[in-house]
Design a protein around this motif. Structure first.
Motif, PDB file in Angstrom:
ATOM      1  N   MET A 182       0.829  -1.205   0.000  1.00 30.30           N
ATOM      2  CA  MET A 182       0.000   0.000   0.000  1.00 30.30           C
ATOM      3  C   MET A 182       0.861   1.251   0.000  1.00 30.30           C
ATOM      4  N   ALA A 183       1.917   1.226   0.800  1.00 28.70           N
ATOM      5  CA  ALA A 183       2.790   2.394   0.889  1.00 28.70           C
ATOM      6  C   ALA A 183       3.417   2.716  -0.470  1.00 28.70           C
ATOM      7  N   VAL A 184       3.909   1.687  -1.161  1.00 29.12           N
ATOM      8  CA  VAL A 184       4.512   1.894  -2.476  1.00 29.12           C
ATOM      9  C   VAL A 184       3.464   2.410  -3.465  1.00 29.12           C
ATOM     10  N   LEU A 185       2.274   1.807  -3.437  1.00 28.32           N
ATOM     11  CA  LEU A 185       1.209   2.206  -4.354  1.00 28.32           C
ATOM     12  C   LEU A 185       0.864   3.689  -4.201  1.00 28.32           C
ATOM     13  N   VAL A 186       0.708   4.130  -2.961  1.00 28.63           N
ATOM     14  CA  VAL A 186       0.306   5.517  -2.716  1.00 28.63           C
ATOM     15  C   VAL A 186       1.414   6.494  -3.098  1.00 28.63           C
ATOM     16  N   VAL A 187       2.636   6.221  -2.642  1.00 32.81           N
ATOM     17  CA  VAL A 187       3.743   7.149  -2.889  1.00 32.81           C
ATOM     18  C   VAL A 187       4.049   7.269  -4.385  1.00 32.81           C
ATOM     19  N   VAL A 188       4.128   6.140  -5.065  1.00 33.05           N
ATOM     20  CA  VAL A 188       4.458   6.158  -6.492  1.00 33.05           C
ATOM     21  C   VAL A 188       3.253   6.584  -7.331  1.00 33.05           C
ATOM     22  N   GLY A 189       2.059   6.158  -6.906  1.00 35.57           N
ATOM     23  CA  GLY A 189       0.855   6.486  -7.665  1.00 35.57           C
ATOM     24  C   GLY A 189       0.569   7.968  -7.721  1.00 35.57           C
ATOM     25  N   ILE A 190       0.873   8.693  -6.654  1.00 41.59           N
ATOM     26  CA  ILE A 190       0.650  10.139  -6.634  1.00 41.59           C
ATOM     27  C   ILE A 190       1.404  10.810  -7.786  1.00 41.59           C
TER      28      ILE A 190
END
Length: 512
Positions: free
Chosen positions: A186-194
């Motif tokens: 989840m952390a990777v998804l949110v940080v990179v997705g932004i």
């Protein structure tokens, strides 16, 4: 961001290698949901031992996640079309991570059921957003087919990673750890997705109709509840009332959509035979598969005595087959035909399930592994092509709603499959005869679930414990064989229906 700016950003992503990086972020969300769905099967024996749920509670823990998602997907897909799919995806990702912690530290069956339901609310924001963003990022039909294939392959990879990683965690930590693996993803998804994901939404969406949201939620939950309870306990007045309420709510929902200028779900989509056929194929396929898959991990561990990690590895062929088939499904469907690939894939799954009706406690792995491989290949072809058909049947502005219909069929099929086929397994299992002289409280606990039988037998003398476990395992395998036979029948019938419903359906060859 204005609609012109959104189109410009989307076009920039489409022209640059960034579209593939954006896809990599999207499949993280798919991987997460797939891992969470499959890992629970391995954890079930440990949950049974720790929280001591009843057989009915165990079924609820297993399917309430899909149950809630099914009730909310249409609403969330439509919401993403309105407020922005990227925004909804990132909000849902944060919520999914937070609620995972609640799942991990649940101390009672009731709390775990609540936590799984909340996880379903968060999960309902993820899947339609990912497919809708793919529809808006990849405008070239062949590239989109490949992107959908990768999306489906990662879902299958999650199905493989879940049991293997979950098995490793269960051998070294407590069962709650299987939910905590969501947090780093989840952390990777949110940080990179932004940074990488382009925003997209319907430029003229209209208001989000809350009455329709409520009707959809009440209707889906009431109908699934009625089917689930009727399968487990027979017809009662309260179950009949729930069924009537659900059908009435869904009927009102459909009629309301036909009168709204900006409906939550455009019912005219179902006039497209290819769209309707693809949705129906997805629903019935998952229904035929899910109940069996839910109990397969218990068979590998509690009947054949495999360790959790070993059980996870044993399920790998299904995911390997699905990944391979998903990546080439678009090419094969263009080379032959949509209906040949979908119907052929479904028939292959049905034949593989039919082979599992010969399952015994002593069945060797070659039969099981080969059957799982065929299941994976058939499902990979079918699910990838039907997802492509559904996405290509609608304008980009309605991608969220169309994706939500696809995912609703999947999740509703999962909930119904676990309810119906799971109830078959449970019903056959509960008829086993405990050895004479078994204390009533031990026999009662053993009849709740196979996990309960394993735990309660520990209080008996060795010879009595062995006799009770043998009887319980035989009954469980009998139920599993019957469920496999019913699933095979459903899949074969669905293959025949798909052959006729998808006649004339084709995948696009070039961008409009």
């Amino acid at each position: 961001m204005t609609s012109i700016e959104q189109r410009t950003a989307s076009a920039e992503v489409e022209r640059s290698p960034g579209r593939w990086l954006a896809l990599a972020v999207l499949v993280l969300a798919v991987l997460l949901v797939a891992v969470d769905a499959t890992v629970l099967g391995l954890a079930t024996p440990y949950i049974s031992e720790d929280l001591k749920p009843t057989g009915t509670q165990l079924l609820w823990i297993g399917d309430i996640y899909s149950f809630v998602i099914a009730g909310l997907l249409v609403s969330m897909g439509s919401l993403g079309d309105r407020i922005g799919r990227k925004k909804l995806l990132l909000i849902g990702a944060v919520a999914f991570g937070a609620v995972s912690v609640l799942n991990a530290y649940a101390t009672t069956p009731e709390l775990l059921m609540l936590a799984r339901a909340l996880l379903g609310v968060a999960g309902a924001t993820l899947m339609p957003s990912t497919l809708a963003l793919i529809r808006n990022i990849f405008h070239d039909p062949r590239e989109r087919s490949l992107a959908v294939g990768i999306w489906g392959a990662m879902a299958s990879a999650g199905a493989a990673v879940g049991p293997v990683v979950g098995g490793f965690l269960l051998e070294h930590f407590w069962w709650g750890s299987v939910f905590l693996i969501n947090l780093p993803v989840m952390a990777v998804l949110v940080v990179v997705g932004i940074k990488l994901l382009p925003e997209s939404k319907n430029p003229a969406p209209g208001p989000w109709d809350l009455i329709s949201v409520l009707l959809s939620l009440v209707g889906m939950i009431a109908v699934v509840y009625a089917i689930k309870e009727a399968a487990a306990h027979g017809i009662r007045w309260d179950i009949g009332a729930a069924a009537v309420l659900g059908v009435a709510a869904l009927t009102w929902f459909v009629r309301r959509q036909l009168t709204l200028t900006a409906p939550l779900l455009d019912m005219r989509l179902f006039r497209n035979r290819g769209f309707s056929g693809a949705v129906l194929a997805d629903l019935l396929t998952v229904l035929g598969l899910s109940g069996l898959v839910f109990f397969l991990s218990q068979f590998l561990q509690l009947v054949q005595g495999r360790r959790p990690f070993e059980a996870g590895l044993a399920e790998l062929p299904a995911a390997v087959g699905a990944v391979a088939a998903g990546l080439i499904a678009g090419v094969v469907a263009r080379r032959f035909s949509v209906r040949a690939v979908v119907a052929g894939g479904l028939a292959a799954v049905g034949i593989a399930l039919a082979a599992l009706t010969t399952l015994e406690q002593s069945t060797g792995y070659p039969l099981l592994g080969a059957s799982l491989l065929v299941v994976g290949i058939g499902a990979g072809f079918s699910f990838t092509v039907t997802a492509d058909v559904i996405l290509s049947s609608v304008p980009k502005e309605q991608a969220g709603a169309a994706s939500a219909v696809s995912e609703t069929a999947y999740e509703l099929g999962a909930a119904l499959g676990i309810a119906l086929l799971g109830s078959i397994v449970t019903g056959v299992y509960r008829d086993f005869t405990a050895p004479a002289g078994t204390p009533p409280e031990v026999a009662s606990a053993a009849h709740e679930s196979l996990g309960g039988a394993v735990e309660s037998s520990a209080s008996l003398p060795a010879h009595e414990a062995q006799a009770m476990l043998a009887s319980a395992q035989d009954a469980f395998v009998d139920g599993l064989r019957l469920a496999a036979g019913v699933g095979a029948g459903v899949l074969i019938a669905t293959a025949v229906a798909a052959w006729f419903l998808l006649k004339g359906s084709k995948l696009e060859d070039s961008a409009p």
